[in-house]
Design a protein around this motif. Structure first.
Motif, PDB file in Angstrom:
ATOM      1  N   ARG B  96       0.862  -1.192   0.064  1.00 33.30           N
ATOM      2  CA  ARG B  96      -0.039  -0.008   0.032  1.00 33.30           C
ATOM      3  C   ARG B  96       0.728   1.166   0.016  1.00 33.30           C
ATOM      4  NH1 ARG B  96      -4.604  -0.659   4.354  1.00 33.30           N
ATOM      5  NH2 ARG B  96      -4.772   1.332   3.928  1.00 33.30           N
ATOM      6  N   ASP B  97       1.932   1.117   0.570  1.00 34.78           N
ATOM      7  CA  ASP B  97       2.972   2.436   0.879  1.00 34.78           C
ATOM      8  C   ASP B  97       3.761   2.740  -0.389  1.00 34.78           C
ATOM      9  OD1 ASP B  97       1.919   2.816   3.365  1.00 34.78           O
ATOM     10  OD2 ASP B  97       3.502   1.719   4.381  1.00 34.78           O
ATOM     11  N   MET B  98       3.928   1.618  -1.064  1.00 33.90           N
ATOM     12  CA  MET B  98       4.612   1.852  -2.408  1.00 33.90           C
ATOM     13  C   MET B  98       4.101   1.471  -3.560  1.00 33.90           C
ATOM     14  SD  MET B  98       8.658   0.818  -0.749  1.00 33.90           S
ATOM     15  CE  MET B  98       8.693  -0.756  -0.855  1.00 33.90           C
ATOM     16  N   GLN B  99       3.957   2.411  -4.539  1.00 34.43           N
ATOM     17  CA  GLN B  99       3.219   2.213  -5.726  1.00 34.43           C
ATOM     18  C   GLN B  99       3.931   2.586  -6.766  1.00 34.43           C
ATOM     19  OE1 GLN B  99       0.031   0.926  -6.427  1.00 34.43           O
ATOM     20  NE2 GLN B  99      -0.201   0.538  -4.384  1.00 34.43           N
ATOM     21  N   MET B 100       3.562   1.909  -8.068  1.00 37.42           N
ATOM     22  CA  MET B 100       4.257   2.223  -9.351  1.00 37.42           C
ATOM     23  C   MET B 100       3.473   3.110 -10.492  1.00 37.42           C
ATOM     24  SD  MET B 100       7.017  -0.147 -11.072  1.00 37.42           S
ATOM     25  CE  MET B 100       8.158   0.385 -12.466  1.00 37.42           C
ATOM     26  N   ILE B 101       3.968   4.058 -11.135  1.00 35.59           N
ATOM     27  CA  ILE B 101       3.137   4.395 -12.387  1.00 35.59           C
ATOM     28  C   ILE B 101       3.953   4.079 -13.610  1.00 35.59           C
ATOM     29  CG2 ILE B 101       2.337   6.385 -13.705  1.00 35.59           C
ATOM     30  CD1 ILE B 101       1.911   7.697 -10.754  1.00 35.59           C
ATOM     31  N   PHE B 102       3.427   3.420 -14.745  1.00 32.41           N
ATOM     32  CA  PHE B 102       3.904   2.901 -15.806  1.00 32.41           C
ATOM     33  C   PHE B 102       4.185   3.835 -17.075  1.00 32.41           C
ATOM     34  CE2 PHE B 102       2.451  -0.580 -13.192  1.00 32.41           C
ATOM     35  CZ  PHE B 102       3.876  -1.312 -12.996  1.00 32.41           C
ATOM     36  N   GLN B 103       4.934   3.374 -18.018  1.00 38.86           N
ATOM     37  CA  GLN B 103       5.097   4.429 -19.139  1.00 38.86           C
ATOM     38  C   GLN B 103       3.517   4.197 -20.004  1.00 38.86           C
ATOM     39  OE1 GLN B 103       8.378   3.522 -21.627  1.00 38.86           O
ATOM     40  NE2 GLN B 103       7.765   5.176 -23.026  1.00 38.86           N
ATOM     41  N   ASP B 104       3.289   3.144 -20.201  1.00 37.70           N
ATOM     42  CA  ASP B 104       2.104   2.967 -21.339  1.00 37.70           C
ATOM     43  C   ASP B 104       0.987   2.524 -20.464  1.00 37.70           C
ATOM     44  OD1 ASP B 104       0.119   2.372 -23.161  1.00 37.70           O
ATOM     45  OD2 ASP B 104       1.571   0.676 -24.139  1.00 37.70           O
ATOM     46  N   PRO B 105      -0.007   3.837 -20.059  1.00 33.92           N
ATOM     47  CA  PRO B 105      -1.231   3.442 -19.488  1.00 33.92           C
ATOM     48  C   PRO B 105      -2.103   2.591 -20.194  1.00 33.92           C
ATOM     49  CG  PRO B 105      -1.004   5.841 -20.731  1.00 33.92           C
ATOM     50  CD  PRO B 105       0.304   4.945 -20.759  1.00 33.92           C
ATOM     51  N   TYR B 106      -2.054   2.598 -21.387  1.00 33.91           N
ATOM     52  CA  TYR B 106      -3.029   1.691 -22.207  1.00 33.91           C
ATOM     53  C   TYR B 106      -2.614   0.236 -21.872  1.00 33.91           C
ATOM     54  CZ  TYR B 106      -6.504   0.280 -25.416  1.00 33.91           C
ATOM     55  OH  TYR B 106      -7.715   0.174 -26.069  1.00 33.91           O
ATOM     56  N   GLU B 184       9.192   6.225 -16.516  1.00 33.30           N
ATOM     57  CA  GLU B 184       9.021   6.901 -17.837  1.00 33.30           C
ATOM     58  C   GLU B 184       7.592   7.311 -17.731  1.00 33.30           C
ATOM     59  OE1 GLU B 184      11.323   7.573 -19.990  1.00 33.30           O
ATOM     60  OE2 GLU B 184      12.911   6.073 -19.779  1.00 33.30           O
ATOM     61  N   ALA B 185       6.835   7.824 -16.912  1.00 30.11           N
ATOM     62  CA  ALA B 185       5.586   8.149 -16.915  1.00 30.11           C
ATOM     63  C   ALA B 185       4.872   9.084 -17.692  1.00 30.11           C
ATOM     64  CB  ALA B 185       5.267   8.397 -15.193  1.00 30.11           C
ATOM     65  N   VAL B 186       5.804   9.962 -18.274  1.00 27.94           N
ATOM     66  CA  VAL B 186       5.322  11.157 -19.056  1.00 27.94           C
ATOM     67  C   VAL B 186       5.886  10.964 -20.577  1.00 27.94           C
ATOM     68  CG1 VAL B 186       4.985  12.878 -17.320  1.00 27.94           C
ATOM     69  CG2 VAL B 186       7.195  12.744 -18.497  1.00 27.94           C
ATOM     70  N   SER B 187       6.931   9.886 -20.966  1.00 24.21           N
ATOM     71  CA  SER B 187       7.714   9.728 -21.787  1.00 24.21           C
ATOM     72  C   SER B 187       6.658   9.484 -23.357  1.00 24.21           C
ATOM     73  CB  SER B 187       8.621   8.520 -21.867  1.00 24.21           C
ATOM     74  OG  SER B 187       9.505   8.729 -20.667  1.00 24.21           O
ATOM     75  N   PHE B 214      11.779   8.990  -9.960  1.00 25.13           N
ATOM     76  CA  PHE B 214      11.380   9.181 -11.158  1.00 25.13           C
ATOM     77  C   PHE B 214      12.397   8.849 -12.082  1.00 25.13           C
ATOM     78  CE2 PHE B 214       9.572  11.978 -14.609  1.00 25.13           C
ATOM     79  CZ  PHE B 214       8.350  12.100 -14.225  1.00 25.13           C
ATOM     80  N   ILE B 215      11.917   7.918 -12.878  1.00 22.87           N
ATOM     81  CA  ILE B 215      12.866   7.389 -14.103  1.00 22.87           C
ATOM     82  C   ILE B 215      12.598   7.901 -15.129  1.00 22.87           C
ATOM     83  CG2 ILE B 215      13.472   5.189 -15.016  1.00 22.87           C
ATOM     84  CD1 ILE B 215      12.441   3.812 -12.481  1.00 22.87           C
ATOM     85  N   SER B 216      13.584   8.523 -15.956  1.00 21.79           N
ATOM     86  CA  SER B 216      13.382   8.908 -17.501  1.00 21.79           C
ATOM     87  C   SER B 216      14.476   8.804 -18.040  1.00 21.79           C
ATOM     88  CB  SER B 216      12.538  10.286 -17.410  1.00 21.79           C
ATOM     89  OG  SER B 216      12.398  10.853 -18.515  1.00 21.79           O
ATOM     90  N   HIS B 217      14.523   8.897 -19.322  1.00 21.77           N
ATOM     91  CA  HIS B 217      15.600   9.250 -20.289  1.00 21.77           C
ATOM     92  C   HIS B 217      15.749  10.610 -20.923  1.00 21.77           C
ATOM     93  CE1 HIS B 217      12.446   8.285 -23.191  1.00 21.77           C
ATOM     94  NE2 HIS B 217      13.352   8.953 -24.029  1.00 21.77           N
ATOM     95  N   ASP B 218      14.602  11.347 -20.463  1.00 22.78           N
ATOM     96  CA  ASP B 218      14.493  12.655 -21.060  1.00 22.78           C
ATOM     97  C   ASP B 218      15.334  13.702 -19.917  1.00 22.78           C
ATOM     98  OD1 ASP B 218      13.664  15.291 -21.718  1.00 22.78           O
ATOM     99  OD2 ASP B 218      11.978  14.692 -22.398  1.00 22.78           O
TER     100      ASP B 218
END
Lengths: 342, 323
Positions: B96-106, B184-187, B214-218
């Motif tokens: 519950r305390d740790m969550q993840m947001i992925f690159q491709d929401p679809y 890569e949540a906004v890539s 926050f992981i990103s290549h940008d």
């Protein structure tokens, strides 16, 4: 740039429609532009703006349900709409080459890269096998692939993403095309590889005096490589001008919005100002200016009639009613920043 | 960041490797070291950016912290608790305390599940809320990510890319987490929409006291959103520093190369770029600095000595012999 002798490609009043179960949808709506020899023209836009469709229509690679309903595409003075498929095959690669976004899907996984480059040269040039082999090695060296003699025996999966994209560029350049069309060629690549590919395209452009038509959504890439910029929104060109005109002195609220949406690496403290809403889908029927539902300067007439083209100076054109009064000027005013960085 | 505060997350020599196909009949197994010894602290309410080229292990790092991958060596402590050694009940609380947001929401939403149901699901599993309480929570979540109650009755395909990413964010927020990995949540988003989502991340961080990895290549986005930035190369830590320090005074040759590769907003000026050497060695040398085969500044001793992780200025760490 208006000199017609230097015009390599001229697209006139181009309209493209796709038929679907819901009836026809218009992907590209009345666009006109030129590409000259030795010039890089960038088309900037978001998804659904019609930028990739425009490229595909130049190469006559539209899918079956897509059709050019109006307008002409002239390449070196010849109207491409009258060409048969056979004639078109000759033009592809020999005269006009295209690089796609994803090199993994564009290369055939079951053939070596040497074979795939050889194939294009043999099909189009009629060189002997030995001469072709030498040409392949020359091309791979040109695009900066180390140890080309070993590489030609490798399959696409054995190469990294950047290497694959270079192979694609080598194939595209194999017959010294006059026009290079690139559809987001660096979007899938790491920054380090991206910078190498952009430099490579620039170098080759200067070396062979190619025209380059480059599609991207990345504003910083545009600033780096473009001579002229076309900003597309909802199937129309909304602003057109030299890179200085458009990046430093944008006249369309959409261009301004795009510039304010991207974090500027040199100015991390500048707050982002996103454009509200999302890009329209092709089915959306928006009366008047396509951008007006998202535009913070929208006036009454914007929702009624599509704005006519206003000329800022000889090369800088914009389709926006704000120019009618001439009072509005952009509030990016980062011109000093654009020049002073580093 | 207050100096005497305990970090929210403590990573100690985290390693994750995957076996790769054997080439010979010998019994020796080869491994790809995706994450090769990461030691760092993440403070509460900070945004730690992770950058690096594809294949440098940044996503694996995020997944390892969240226990989506089991780590081979080292430990991850969340609020001083070793996450791999907790009881089953505690584990549920950690999830519950740790969550993840992925690159491709679809790809991360079930196409046959209504959005309201997708948001309700974590509440069903992890809480004992009644139906109406869940309903209120779903509506509140939608509101927080700037969607409306009507959106709950729709399917994922009826949303645009930006809206789908908002749903992904709402779902990550459903259980009131403290720590979120944004991979890569906004890539994948359009430029204008990307800025909206970045702003949403920032306002949520303020309202909920969130901590982001926050992981990103940008590199422009990372600089904009991060407090501190970790540069990774082939699973190793290359450099770690506060965002402004890293961009203004990069020390590691790899960081310098990355930064010189960013296309700038400067019209008609070609930047002098640092060039990396091309190499075939994917996994780096076994001895010595992992970056040595591609390093433009490499000296002889880089081949044999693994560079130490040193603090050269307060808060500025680098692993390089030549600094």
């Amino acid at each position: 740039m208006q000199n017609s002798n230097e015009n390599l490609l001229r697209v006139e009043e181009l309209k493209i429609e796709f038929s679907s179960s819901k009836g026809p949808t218009r992907a590209v709506n009345d666009i006109t532009f030129n590409v000259s020899k030795g010039e890089t023209v960038c088309i900037v836009g978001e998804s659904g703006s019609g930028k990739s469709i425009t490229l595909l229509s130049i190469m006559k690679l539209l899918s079956k349900n897509g059709e050019i309903t109006n307008g002409n595409i002239h390449f070196q003075g010849n109207n491409m709409r009258n060409l048969s498929n056979k004639q078109m095959r000759k033009i592809r690669n020999q005269e006009i080459s295209m690089i796609f976004q994803d090199p993994m899907t564009a290369l055939n996984p079951v053939f070596t890269i040497g074979y795939q480059i050889t194939e294009t040269i043999l099909n189009h040039s009629g060189l002997s096998k030995k001469a072709t082999h030498e040409r392949v090695i020359e091309l791979l060296t040109l695009v900066g692939i180390p140890a080309p003699k070993q590489r030609i025996k490798q399959y696409p999966h054995e190469l990294s993403g950047g290497m694959r994209q270079r192979v694609m560029i080598a194939i595209a350049l194999s017959n010294n095309p006059k026009l290079l069309i690139a559809d987001e060629p660096t979007t899938a690549l790491d920054v380090t590889i991206q910078s190498q590919i952009l430099d490579l395209i620039q170098d080759l452009k200067e070396k062979f005096n190619m025209g380059v038509l480059f599609v991207t959504h990345d504003m910083s890439v545009v600033t780096e490589i473009a001579d002229r910029i076309l900003v597309m929104y909802g199937g129309k060109i909304v602003e057109e001008g030299t890179v200085e005109d458009v990046m430093v002195n944008p006249k369309h609220p959409y261009t301004e919005g795009l510039l304010n949406s991207v974090p500027d690496i040199n100015r991390p403290d500048r707050p982002l100002e996103p454009i509200p809403g999302s890009p329209p889908s092709l089915d959306d029927d928006i009366p008047g200016c396509h951008f007006h539902p998202r535009c913070k300067y929208a006036m009454e007439e914007c929702s009624i009639e599509y704005p006519s083209t206003f000329t800022i100076d000889s090369d800088h054109h914009v389709n926006c009613w704000l120019q009618k009064t001439g009072e509005w000027s952009h509030h990016v005013s980062e011109s000093e920043v654009l020049y002073d960085s580093q | 960041m207050i100096a005497n505060e305990r970090p929210l997350l403590e990573l100690e020599g985290v390693k994750k490797s995957y076996p790769i196909k054997r080439k010979s009949l010998t019994f020796k197994k080869d491994y790809i070291h995706a994450v090769n010894g990461i030691t760092l602290d993440i403070m509460a309410r900070e945004t730690l950016g992770v950058v690096g080229e594809s294949g440098c292990g940044k996503s694996t790092l995020g997944r390892t912290i969240l226990q989506l991958e089991t780590l081979n060596e080292g430990s991850v402590k969340f609020k001083s608790q070793d996450v791999s050694k907790v009881s089953k009940a505690k584990k549920m609380q950690l999830k519950r305390d740790m969550q993840m947001i992925f690159q491709d929401p679809y790809a991360s939403l079930d196409p046959r599940q209504k959005v309201g149901r997708a948001l309700e699901e974590p509440l069903l599993i992890h809480t004992k809320k009644t139906k109406s309480e869940r309903q209120t929570k779903v509506n509140q979540l939608l509101k927080e990510v700037d969607l409306t109650e009507e959106h709950a009755e729709r399917y994922p395909h009826q949303f645009s890319g930006g809206q789908r990413q908002r749903i992904g964010i709402a779902r990550a927020l459903a259980l009131d987490p403290q720590f979120i990995v944004c991979d890569e949540a906004v890539s994948a988003l359009d430029v204008s929409v990307q800025a909206q989502v970045i702003q949403l991340f920032q306002s949520l961080q303020e309202n909920h006291d969130l901590t982001y990895l926050f992981i990103s290549h940008d590199l422009s986005v990372i600089r904009y959103i991060s407090d501190r930035i970790l540069v990774m190369y082939l699973g190793n830590m290359a450099e770690l520093a506060p965002a402004n320090v890293l961009y203004n005074y990069p020390k590691h040759p790899y960081t310098k190369t990355l930064l010189s590769a960013i296309p700038s907003f400067t019209v008609n000026e070609r930047k002098e770029r640092l060039k990396l050497k091309d190499t075939d060695e994917k996994n780096g040398p076994v001895t010595g600095c992992p970056f040595e085969p591609r390093c433009p500044m490499a000296k002889d001793h880089c081949k044999t000595l693994i560079p130490e992780w040193r603090e050269i200025n307060p808060g500025h760490f680098v692993a390089c012999h030549e600094v």
